[in-house]
Structures are given as structure tokens and as C-alpha cells.
Scaffold this motif. Structure first.
Motif, mmCIF file in Angstrom:
data_model
loop_
_atom_site.group_PDB
_atom_site.id
_atom_site.type_symbol
_atom_site.label_atom_id
_atom_site.label_comp_id
_atom_site.label_asym_id
_atom_site.label_seq_id
_atom_site.Cartn_x
_atom_site.Cartn_y
_atom_site.Cartn_z
ATOM 1 N N PHE A 241 0.825 -1.207 0.000
ATOM 2 C CA PHE A 241 0.000 0.000 0.000
ATOM 3 C C PHE A 241 0.863 1.261 0.000
ATOM 4 N N ARG A 242 1.985 1.243 0.720
ATOM 5 C CA ARG A 242 2.857 2.421 0.703
ATOM 6 C C ARG A 242 3.386 2.661 -0.708
ATOM 7 N N GLN A 243 3.726 1.593 -1.420
ATOM 8 C CA GLN A 243 4.163 1.746 -2.807
ATOM 9 C C GLN A 243 3.059 2.387 -3.651
ATOM 10 N N MET A 244 1.839 1.909 -3.478
ATOM 11 C CA MET A 244 0.710 2.421 -4.246
ATOM 12 C C MET A 244 0.453 3.898 -3.939
ATOM 13 N N ALA B 9 -8.049 4.554 -1.080
ATOM 14 C CA ALA B 9 -7.412 3.271 -0.816
ATOM 15 C C ALA B 9 -8.448 2.288 -0.288
ATOM 16 N N GLN B 10 -8.367 1.050 -0.760
ATOM 17 C CA GLN B 10 -9.397 0.055 -0.448
ATOM 18 C C GLN B 10 -8.822 -1.213 0.178
ATOM 19 N N PRO B 11 -8.233 -1.112 1.362
ATOM 20 C CA PRO B 11 -7.764 -2.336 2.012
ATOM 21 C C PRO B 11 -8.934 -3.253 2.346
ATOM 22 N N SER B 12 -8.716 -4.537 2.164
ATOM 23 C CA SER B 12 -9.708 -5.554 2.514
ATOM 24 C C SER B 12 -9.185 -6.292 3.736
ATOM 25 N N VAL B 13 -9.897 -6.221 4.848
ATOM 26 C CA VAL B 13 -9.366 -6.740 6.105
ATOM 27 C C VAL B 13 -9.124 -8.245 6.059
ATOM 28 N N LEU C 259 -4.712 -1.371 9.979
ATOM 29 C CA LEU C 259 -4.410 -0.168 10.752
ATOM 30 C C LEU C 259 -3.129 0.508 10.263
ATOM 31 N N LYS C 260 -2.158 -0.288 9.840
ATOM 32 C CA LYS C 260 -0.936 0.294 9.265
ATOM 33 C C LYS C 260 -1.248 1.034 7.966
ATOM 34 N N VAL C 261 -2.121 0.461 7.150
ATOM 35 C CA VAL C 261 -2.508 1.111 5.894
ATOM 36 C C VAL C 261 -3.207 2.436 6.177
ATOM 37 N N VAL C 262 -4.083 2.441 7.163
ATOM 38 C CA VAL C 262 -4.787 3.670 7.534
ATOM 39 C C VAL C 262 -3.800 4.770 7.931
#
Length: 367
Positions: free
Chosen positions: A255-258, A267-271, A281-284
Motif C-alpha cells: 500500500f505504501r508503494q501504491m 485506498a481500499q484495504p480488505s481486512v 491499521l498500518k494502511v490507515v
């Protein structure tokens, strides 16, 4: 308190989506497959997790049983502060199987179950264990499956609004579909377009230009391959529309790369894919640092839905994605359904808030 066992339960619940269809390539998906991860302890407490399993439930179940369970049995149940270190070590132990896809789906299931356990031990709902709740209910959007016909799309959009939904997402790849939906719902309703990675960069830019007057909130995953963040960034810049992606990304590292590539506005993380609550939580944190919106991928009905509600309760904004279909049964007795105002209540009981209905599990269990 120690973990005594980790079990994976393959549950398959049929659904009716009317004129819509749910496909993976040439294969039609006629049931909601989920792999529930049950973590048992020597104190009698049970934690529940969810490992992404659409199309691949047997593979995901095997990953939990063969990779995750041996890592977890015998571990002391960590508190909230200790979960990240435990999950970091498990990721390191399993890295030779790959850091994305099925391995991370299985890791996600364990992580969610550990948060469920930690919150139960503390006597708190998961969101209270993490921080301060800002919302008691989350607005939902109707995530329509693939329909194709503009006339049917318009009709289904109107039905969804009639049920209380305040936003619509299409899974379509034609501008005719997008304009049919916009005409049906009017100018004030958020409209999202999920494309599932079909286009080149040039094609995606052209499609965005075609759809611009319909004012979609974003185009979701317009580009193949999904990890081509440079091309996504180019589409975002030159196409003139916001871009969403992330359901196919795993770990905060990707996600950091994106996000640093400027690939997405949402951003659409899927838990149940990204690595669980810990990785979510890191992505957030990264998204908030870079000013990127969080709109989770969450069209599922197991513990992952409950975890998503808890995570969204911590934020002032953000919608919960709900597949627009009628399922034959519910693990939660209807308590995690969309209400007449278009919201889903955040559970307030200890842990994830609800225990899955064992009778439903047994009725729809796949051996």
C-alpha cells in the motif's frame, strides 16, 4: 491463556442476485463461500476470523490448516499491544510461500481472531480496544453485481435507493451502464464504478473521459495489472477522475508503494486479504499521512464484515460495501444487515460483538 487449536470452517451460503451475476472469469459464482477461522483457548474463550475465499475456499482452508494452525497452536494469546509482534513473526515464518494472495488471506483470518480474543478478554468491543468510536452506525453502499443491460441497471439502482441505500457501486465496463445508473439515481447520489482490472492505461484514460459527465465518485481498478501503480497514477492524472484500488493489495508495504506513487485517491484495504486488522491499521496510518481516503473493500458476510464495521467506527467518514443480493441465511441473525436508513450498526458487545450461529454453520458447512 494459550491457543489450543485453530480450525478452518468452509461455509457456503447460496444467494439470489436477480438479474445480476457474479463471475470469476468463465465461472459463475452461485454461493457466498467463506472460510471462518476458529481459534480455541485453554480458558474456553473462542476467537473468530475470516480468510478471503471466494472461488478458492478449499485452497484457503488448506492454507489455514497447513500453514497457520501449526504457527499458532501453543502460543500465549497476546493482548492488543502484542498482536502486531506475533503477526510480524508469523509473516516472517511463512514468507517463502509468498507475501500476497492465499498466504495473506490465511494470515488475515488468524489476525482477526486474535483481535476478537483480545477484545473479549478486555471486555470491550474491538473498536474500543483500538481507539475512540466516532460513529455508532456506518452508511452502506449497494455494491451491484454485473448486470450489463442499461435498462436493468437503472431499475436495480432505483430498487436499492428504495431500500435506503445512499450510494451505489456498479461492476460494469461500459459508459452506457454508467450513464444509465446516473440518470436513474439523480445528481446527488454517490456513484462508484468497479471495473475489475480490464484496461490498458490508454483505454482507461479514454473510458474516464467518456464517463466524466456522469460524475462517478471514482473508477475502481480500471487497469491491468492491478499492481501497475505508475499507470494507475497516469490514469488518475490524465483521466480527470478519482481512482480507487487496493482490494488486490496485501501488506502495508505494498500500500505504501501504491500511495506514494500517487496511484489512488481512495485506498481500499480488505481486512480479510491485507493481513487482518493489524495490517489494515498500518494502511490507515499511511493513507492519513498522505491525505488518501479510506473506503474499505468489504463485500462479505463473515467476521470480516464485523471487523470492517469496527474499523470504520474509528473514522469520521467512509462507507461500508454491501453486496446487493439476497442470501439464504445469515451467520449473525440479521444483526449486521442494512437498516431502513441505509446504515449498518456497529456491534457493541465484547470482541467482534456477535458469535456466529452454529446452526447456520452446520447447515451450510462444506466438509
Amino acid at each position: 491463556m494459550k491457543i489450543t487449536d485453530v480450525r478452518a470452517h468452509h461455509i457456503s451460503i447460496p444467494y439470489d442476485a436477480g438479474v445480476a451475476s457474479f463471475r470469476q472469469g468463465a465461472a459463475a459464482i452461485t454461493a457466498l463461500d467463506m472460510v471462518l477461522v476458529e481459534v480455541s483457548t485453554d480458558a474456553g474463550l473462542t476467537g473468530w476470523g475470516d480468510a478471503f475465499a471466494y472461488v478458492s475456499p478449499r485452497t484457503t482452508r488448506t492454507a489455514v490448516e497447513e500453514m497457520i494452525a501449526p504457527q499458532a497452536r501453543g502460543l500465549e494469546v497476546p493482548d492488543a499491544a502484542g498482536i502486531p509482534a506475533v503477526m510480524e513473526q508469523i509473516q516472517r515464518n511463512l514468507h517463502l510461500f509468498g507475501r500476497y494472495g492465499i498466504t495473506m488471506f490465511a494470515i488475515s483470518g488468524l489476525d482477526i481472531a486474535l483481535w476478537d480474543l483480545a477484545a473479549k478478554i478486555a471486555g470491550l468491543p474491538v473498536h474500543r480496544l483500538i481507539g475512540k468510536a466516532r460513529r455508532a452506525a456506518i452508511p452502506a453502499y449497494a455494491s451491484l453485481l454485473r448486470i450489463g443491460s442499461p435498462e436493468n441497471i437503472a431499475a436495480e439502482c432505483k430498487k436499492a435507493l428504495g431500500l435506503g441505500y445512499g450510494a451505489i457501486k456498479l461492476h460494469e465496463t461500459t459508459s452506457a451502464a454508467v450513464f444509465a445508473a446516473r440518470e436513474a439515481i439523480g445528481p446527488g447520489i454517490p456513484l462508484m464504478v468497479d471495473m475489475n482490472c480490464p484496461l490498458s492505461g490508454a483505454q482507461a484514460i479514454a473510458f474516464a473521459a467518456e464517463c466524466r459527465d456522469a460524475q462517478p465518485m471514482f473508477l475502481e481498478e480500471p487497469v491491468w495489472p492491478p499492481e501497475d501503480f505508475a499507470t494507475l497514477a497516469d490514469v488518475r492524472t490524465r483521466g480527470g477522475l478519482d481512482i480507487a484500488a487496493g482490494e488486490n493489495a496485501c501488506t502495508a508495504y505494498q500500500f505504501r508503494q501504491m500511495l506514494t506513487a500517487g496511484a489512488v485517491s481512495h485506498a481500499q484495504p480488505s481486512v480479510i486479504k491485507v493481513g487482518g486488522i493489524t495490517e489494515f491499521l498500518k494502511v490507515v496510518t499511511i493513507a492519513d499521512e498522505l491525505g488518501v481516503n479510506i473506503v474499505p473493500h468489504s463485500p462479505y458476510f463473515g467476521p470480516g464484515l464485523l471487523a470492517t464495521l469496527h474499523l470504520l467506527a474509528l473514522r469520521k467518514e467512509g462507507l461500508v460495501e454491501m453486496f446487493y443480493l439476497k442470501r439464504e441465511a445469515c451467520l449473525w441473525g440479521g444483526r449486521a444487515d442494512v437498516d431502513a436508513t441505509g446504515h449498518v450498526a456497529v456491534p457493541t458487545g465484547p470482541g467482534l460483538g456477535y458469535e456466529p450461529d452454529r446452526n447456520v454453520m452446520e447447515r451450510y458447512r462444506i466438509a
